[in-house]
Design a protein around this motif. Structure first.
Motif, PDB file in Angstrom:
ATOM      1  N   ARG A  23       0.817  -1.212   0.000  1.00 55.91           N
ATOM      2  CA  ARG A  23       0.000   0.000   0.000  1.00 55.91           C
ATOM      3  C   ARG A  23       0.851   1.262   0.000  1.00 55.91           C
ATOM      4  O   ARG A  23       0.440   2.295  -0.544  1.00 55.91           O
ATOM      5  CB  ARG A  23      -0.947  -0.006   1.202  1.00 55.91           C
ATOM      6  CG  ARG A  23      -2.161  -0.892   1.013  1.00 55.91           C
ATOM      7  CD  ARG A  23      -3.232  -0.605   2.051  1.00 55.91           C
ATOM      8  NE  ARG A  23      -2.813  -1.010   3.383  1.00 55.91           N
ATOM      9  CZ  ARG A  23      -2.989  -2.224   3.891  1.00 55.91           C
ATOM     10  NH1 ARG A  23      -3.583  -3.161   3.154  1.00 55.91           N
ATOM     11  NH2 ARG A  23      -2.599  -2.511   5.106  1.00 55.91           N
ATOM     12  N   ARG A  24       2.041   1.182   0.589  1.00 59.12           N
ATOM     13  CA  ARG A  24       2.905   2.367   0.592  1.00 59.12           C
ATOM     14  C   ARG A  24       3.265   2.780  -0.832  1.00 59.12           C
ATOM     15  O   ARG A  24       3.358   3.968  -1.158  1.00 59.12           O
ATOM     16  CB  ARG A  24       4.183   2.097   1.400  1.00 59.12           C
ATOM     17  CG  ARG A  24       3.938   1.763   2.856  1.00 59.12           C
ATOM     18  CD  ARG A  24       3.427   2.979   3.631  1.00 59.12           C
ATOM     19  NE  ARG A  24       4.486   3.964   3.840  1.00 59.12           N
ATOM     20  CZ  ARG A  24       5.292   3.968   4.889  1.00 59.12           C
ATOM     21  NH1 ARG A  24       5.184   3.035   5.817  1.00 59.12           N
ATOM     22  NH2 ARG A  24       6.224   4.896   5.020  1.00 59.12           N
ATOM     23  N   PHE A  25       3.472   1.798  -1.696  1.00 62.42           N
ATOM     24  CA  PHE A  25       3.815   2.105  -3.087  1.00 62.42           C
ATOM     25  C   PHE A  25       2.581   2.524  -3.873  1.00 62.42           C
ATOM     26  O   PHE A  25       2.631   3.490  -4.663  1.00 62.42           O
ATOM     27  CB  PHE A  25       4.481   0.888  -3.742  1.00 62.42           C
ATOM     28  CG  PHE A  25       5.842   0.591  -3.205  1.00 62.42           C
ATOM     29  CD1 PHE A  25       6.956   1.254  -3.691  1.00 62.42           C
ATOM     30  CD2 PHE A  25       6.020  -0.340  -2.186  1.00 62.42           C
ATOM     31  CE1 PHE A  25       8.213   1.000  -3.178  1.00 62.42           C
ATOM     32  CE2 PHE A  25       7.275  -0.600  -1.676  1.00 62.42           C
ATOM     33  CZ  PHE A  25       8.378   0.072  -2.164  1.00 62.42           C
ATOM     34  N   VAL A  26       1.482   1.818  -3.677  1.00 61.69           N
ATOM     35  CA  VAL A  26       0.252   2.154  -4.412  1.00 61.69           C
ATOM     36  C   VAL A  26      -0.187   3.572  -4.086  1.00 61.69           C
ATOM     37  O   VAL A  26      -0.543   4.356  -4.982  1.00 61.69           O
ATOM     38  CB  VAL A  26      -0.853   1.134  -4.075  1.00 61.69           C
ATOM     39  CG1 VAL A  26      -2.192   1.584  -4.679  1.00 61.69           C
ATOM     40  CG2 VAL A  26      -0.478  -0.245  -4.603  1.00 61.69           C
ATOM     41  N   ARG A  27      -0.152   3.934  -2.824  1.00 63.90           N
ATOM     42  CA  ARG A  27      -0.590   5.274  -2.419  1.00 63.90           C
ATOM     43  C   ARG A  27       0.360   6.360  -2.906  1.00 63.90           C
ATOM     44  O   ARG A  27      -0.039   7.516  -3.072  1.00 63.90           O
ATOM     45  CB  ARG A  27      -0.731   5.322  -0.898  1.00 63.90           C
ATOM     46  CG  ARG A  27      -1.929   4.521  -0.394  1.00 63.90           C
ATOM     47  CD  ARG A  27      -1.946   4.386   1.109  1.00 63.90           C
ATOM     48  NE  ARG A  27      -3.135   3.664   1.568  1.00 63.90           N
ATOM     49  CZ  ARG A  27      -3.322   3.252   2.816  1.00 63.90           C
ATOM     50  NH1 ARG A  27      -2.392   3.488   3.743  1.00 63.90           N
ATOM     51  NH2 ARG A  27      -4.409   2.597   3.142  1.00 63.90           N
ATOM     52  N   ALA A  28       1.639   5.980  -3.136  1.00 65.09           N
ATOM     53  CA  ALA A  28       2.602   6.953  -3.668  1.00 65.09           C
ATOM     54  C   ALA A  28       2.557   7.010  -5.194  1.00 65.09           C
ATOM     55  O   ALA A  28       3.277   7.807  -5.812  1.00 65.09           O
ATOM     56  CB  ALA A  28       4.012   6.594  -3.207  1.00 65.09           C
ATOM     57  N   GLY A  29       1.722   6.153  -5.809  1.00 65.37           N
ATOM     58  CA  GLY A  29       1.625   6.139  -7.263  1.00 65.37           C
ATOM     59  C   GLY A  29       2.801   5.471  -7.940  1.00 65.37           C
ATOM     60  O   GLY A  29       3.126   5.761  -9.094  1.00 65.37           O
ATOM     61  N   ILE A  30       3.442   4.539  -7.246  1.00 64.22           N
ATOM     62  CA  ILE A  30       4.626   3.845  -7.772  1.00 64.22           C
ATOM     63  C   ILE A  30       4.239   2.421  -8.156  1.00 64.22           C
ATOM     64  O   ILE A  30       3.646   1.683  -7.361  1.00 64.22           O
ATOM     65  CB  ILE A  30       5.748   3.807  -6.717  1.00 64.22           C
ATOM     66  CG1 ILE A  30       6.172   5.225  -6.342  1.00 64.22           C
ATOM     67  CG2 ILE A  30       6.956   3.007  -7.228  1.00 64.22           C
ATOM     68  CD1 ILE A  30       7.082   5.287  -5.115  1.00 64.22           C
TER      69      ILE A  30
END
Length: 927
Positions: free
Chosen positions: A547-554
């Motif tokens: 989720r940290r990557f998804v929320r950062a748009g990565i």
């Protein structure tokens, strides 16, 4: 169940009951003593024990097949392929979903080839056919063969080939779905659902036996094999293309044969190099023209033919001119040595300093690409530079399209990554090489966040990442699990992954992908969760980290390793390979719900961080403890089979054996020894103690958190197989009082002298005390664990195994351990009964005894056979006239010594190793 095994289960259950009367009573050791008395009295024989071991070996193999069946079911191809049917309404969404791999699967050659090839095949076939309860799984003979790098490479290629076949079936199904739903657009679809890779033959970390020509030969052999398979796919529907691919395969095979020769001969090297680099009508270094040609043919073909053509094109797009992508690996020290020659030839700089960073940064910016050839590669002495030269030649002359990963082990400084970028640029391959630091050591995990912040702040690195389209890192669970414990390691790696997302966002790198290679193995101690495929996929890359990557748009590019013989079992048959990829797709590690509510484990960091730190403290206590180190190394590595081409070298100095450090043992044998001693310390230890002063709150947190429940499932899985009594039992082998008392009251008069000799010898041995102290520490910790589990609703529920099955497995392991204790006692008794004097009187009896006690049995047998030869020159071999009455038969006893002492030690040790295999199978993996 075998009636004799059933009776032994009953006996062990009865003995366990006696612990209520006498808490210090050890049922495992007692059963071992009973086996030993029968063996030494002649009431049973090594052949009888062999039969028992064979029956229990069968149970172990069935356990492996049952685990595969439980983790991968269903096996039916139609049911698995149905999982890939689309629910998207728009073609663009469907195409986008499958245009990037859901996972990169990397086949590595860690030394985990525990099963023989025939056993592995039987287990795989049993799981495939759903026949996991019959003796047919055990029909393969136990005949261990030498494991070589070539045999490991062959096994990797066979597993990759089955993975390719499964992926082709998935791709064909995706095309058929697209064809039915979007008949006007489906031929534009370019799926890459899974990417395959390998480092077998390219991993130089800790190895000196892989030459540059080995890597070139393997890459050529892989290219030849893959070209041939492409040709076979297209033989009917594109015969002209297939013919060109087949000719290219034959030409490449000839090149591979050239590089298999002795290239220390300059003439042979010149011939091999010139043949490969010369222009040739059958030489292919890229597949783009072929892929374009297949697309054009598909445009005018009927649907069935077009599907075949486009499926082949998809395979080419995924794998390139090889069985998959390849990973080279070096150690950071090798790179540091290489860069120092370039930027600090007088060794004045501290390579961790800002001055060194500035020097490397300047060198990187000023680097001018150099041409090189195979002669330059042949004379290069630096391991790191040699790898870059080999990559240059592969990209230039073998496959110009497929990128290459450069993994850096023990990488703890940005300077090391920039050094790798410098050499990539120096040899003109920086646009095709993904440099990936490995975070695995305690220091790397502790400071990894700051490392990533510093690395991604480097302008040159950011420019490079944008060219490559990704930031690549590797997180390792092997040494991490060994040095900080598996649970703390997983939680630390999770936080590191989150820090990567933060660093990429902070440095404006959300426009590139995050490639995270999680290198875990198949055992619990190496990062493989045994409860379910869902847990196995989430353990190394948790939903929180995703989720940290998804929320950062990565965009995430998740990657995971399937290591050695244990890992290849997941792809042991075409059906298993398809089931494995299907279960991965159902739990795709790059997918998560960004709007999912925050797990309490991450919200209540006041509890979870303290819990993590407390577990880590307990694990560290064991790591630095002389008691733990001595117990783990008490038998050297003698309890373990050779399971790979990179063998763990035994110490030649006996005093060094007694002081062997944990850091001299690699992660796999360390975990394997824990299995063999009966307690996976690096999974269980600390979990209970960490909650000692806050049981209710920790219990509530674990019960209400998905991550907490996952931790519990892992600990319960390990605890279900663990036995502290077994750990203590091994110490009693070195108890002088036990040996002195064994013939007491005249029960075993024939062993009196041998037992007293052992008792006298072991009065100075420290191992009994070491094992007792370790067992006491583990018991205290385990009591805290069971108190915690009692406080958690459902905390003692099993992880997918019904209670009777769990108890059966525990009893079988207990019987195996007792049999091995009897065999070790047999070896000890035989060793002290060998006559002191021999023809070769330079052999020290104490040295031989110490070899036996540390299970350096091959060395001990070699010395004993030299001391007591049974084949030597006879007097009748000489044509001498004078008569002689001597020798008078004084040496005839040597045959008896071999028969009565030396051969039984050898036979017993062979059974000890077979028991080790059976125990590892019950644990589900080797190390």
């Amino acid at each position: 169940m075998n009636p004799k095994i059933a009776a032994l289960h009953d006996r062990l259950r009865d003995l366990h009951g006696r612990t209520r009367e006498t808490p210090l009573f050890n049922p495992v050791f007692q059963l071992g003593l009973e086996f030993s008395r029968d063996l030494e009295s002649g009431d049973s024989s090594l052949a009888d024990i062999d039969a028992l071991v064979s029956a229990l070996e069968c149970e172990g193999l069935l356990a492996r097949a049952q685990k595969l069946d439980r983790m991968l079911a269903p096996m039916a191809a139609a049911e698995n392929l149905a999982s890939f049917e689309s629910d998207e309404d728009e073609f663009e969404a469907f195409a986008a979903r499958w245009s990037n791999p859901m996972l990169h699967v990397v086949f590595t050659a860690h030394p985990t080839f525990l099963l023989t090839p025939a056993q592995a095949a039987s287990v795989a076939e049993g799981a495939t056919e759903g026949r996991v309860d019959g003796d047919h799984v055990c029909s393969a003979p136990y005949e261990r063969t030498q494991i070589t790098l070539d045999s490991e490479h062959d096994a990797a290629m066979a597993a990759m080939s089955r993975a390719q076949g499964a992926r082709d079936r998935i791709v064909r199904g995706l095309f058929e779905t697209a064809q039915s739903k979007w008949p006007g657009a489906w031929k534009q679809f370019a799926p890459v659902p899974v990417r395959l890779a390998t480092w077998v033959g390219y991993d130089m970390d800790g190895r000196t036996d892989i030459g540059w020509n080995t890597s070139i030969r393997y890459r050529l052999a892989e290219k030849s094999e893959r070209l041939a398979s492409y040709a076979a796919m297209l033989a009917e529907d594109a015969p002209d293309v297939a013919a060109r691919l087949a000719a290219a395969a034959e030409h490449t095979g000839e090149m591979a044969a050239n590089f298999a020769k002795d290239l220390s001969d300059p003439a042979l090297l010149g011939h091999a190099a010139n043949s490969l680099t010369a222009d040739h009508p059958d030489k292919l270094t890229g597949l783009a023209p072929i892929i374009d040609e297949l697309a054009k043919l598909a445009a005018d073909a009927d649907d069935a033919t077009a599907t075949t053509l486009l499926t082949a094109a998809a395979a080419m797009r995924a794998d390139g001119l090889g069985m998959g992508w390849i990973h080279f690996r070096v150690n950071s020290s090798q790179l540091q040595n290489a860069i120092r020659r370039r930027v600090d030839p007088e060794s004045r700089l501290d390579l961790s300093s800002q001055a060194a960073l500035s020097a490397i940064r300047t060198a990187l910016r000023e680097a001018v690409p150099l041409k090189a050839n195979f002669a330059a590669l042949a004379i290069e002495s630096s391991t790191a530079i040699r790898q870059f030269l080999a990559m240059q030649q592969i990209l230039k002359h073998i496959d110009a399209d497929a990128p290459i990963r450069m993994l850096i082990a023990e990488c703890e400084q940005p300077q090391t990554v920039l050094a790798a970028l410098y050499f990539a640029k120096l040899f003109g391959i920086d646009d095709k090489v993904d440099v990936s630091p490995l975070f695995e050591t305690e220091t790397a995990l502790e400071h990894g966040g700051r490392f990533l912040d510093a690395l991604l702040a480097e302008e040159d690195y950011r420019d490079y990442a944008r060219v490559r389209g990704r930031v690549a890192i590797q997180t390792g669970f092997s040494d991490a699990g060994r040095f900080v414990g598996q649970i703390p390691a997983s939680l630390a790696i999770e936080r590191l992954q989150g820090r990567l997302a933060d660093a990429m966002k902070a440095n404006g790198l959300t426009d590139v992908a995050a490639l995270i290679f999680n290198t875990h193995g198949e055992s619990m101690g190496r990062g493989a969760h045994p409860a379910s495929m869902k847990d196995r996929m989430e353990w190394p890359l948790s939903p929180w980290a995703r989720r940290r990557f998804v929320r950062a748009g990565i965009r995430l590019e998740p990657e995971v390793s399937f290591q050695g013989g244990d890992g290849y079992l997941w792809f042991g048959t075409p059906e298993l390979a398809l089931a494995t990829l299907t279960r991965i797709a159902e739990n795709a590690p790059g997918v998560t719900d960004p709007d999912a509510p925050t797990d309490q484990f991450y919200r209540r960091t006041d509890l979870s961080l303290d819990f993590y730190r407390a577990i880590r403290r307990v694990q560290n206590m064991h790591l630095v403890s002389a008691t733990y180190s001595r117990a783990i190394t008490a038998f050297g590595l003698g309890l373990l089979n050779d399971t790979g081409s990179r063998r763990s070298r035994r110490q030649s100095d006996l005093s060094a054996d007694r002081k062997m450090s944990l850091r001299q043992i690699r992660a796999i044998p360390h975990n394997a020894i824990l299995q063999q001693l009966g307690y996976p310390v690096n999974v269980i230890a600390g979990f209970g103690t960490a909650a000692e002063n806050n049981v209710e709150e920790i219990a509530n947190l674990l019960a209400t958190s998905a991550r907490g429940q996952q931790l519990l499932r892992l600990v319960r899985a390990a605890d279900a197989l663990a036995s502290i009594k077994t750990v203590a039992a091994y110490g009693e082998l070195f108890n002088s009082a036990y040996w002195a008392s064994r013939p007491y009251r005249g029960t075993e008069k024939h062993l009196t002298d041998a037992c007293l000799t052992l008792a006298a010898y072991l009065t100075k041995d420290d191992r009994v005390g070491v094992f007792r102290r370790l067992a006491s520490r583990l018991r205290v910790d385990a009591m805290h664990l069971h108190k915690l589990l009692d406080a958690i609703p459902g905390g003692k529920e099993e992880w997918g195994l019904p209670l009777p099955d769990r108890e059966h497995k525990r009893r079988s392991i207990g019987v195996l351990q007792a049999l091995r204790l009897a065999l070790l006692q047999h070896m000890f008794l035989k060793a002290v009964q060998v006559p002191v004097f021999s023809r070769s009187n330079d052999v020290s009896r104490e040295d031989v005894l110490e070899m036996v006690f540390t299970l350096r049995i091959d060395d001990a047998l070699s010395q004993l056979r030299r001391a007591f030869p049974t084949s030597f020159p006879g007097i009748d071999d000489f044509d001498v006239d004078e008569a002689s009455d001597y020798p008078d038969g004084g040496d005839s006893g040597y045959l008896a010594i071999r028969r009565d002492f030396i051969d039984p030690i050898e036979q017993a040790y062979a059974l000890v190793l077979r028991i080790g295999t059976a125990i590892a199978n019950e644990f589900g993996a080797h190390g």
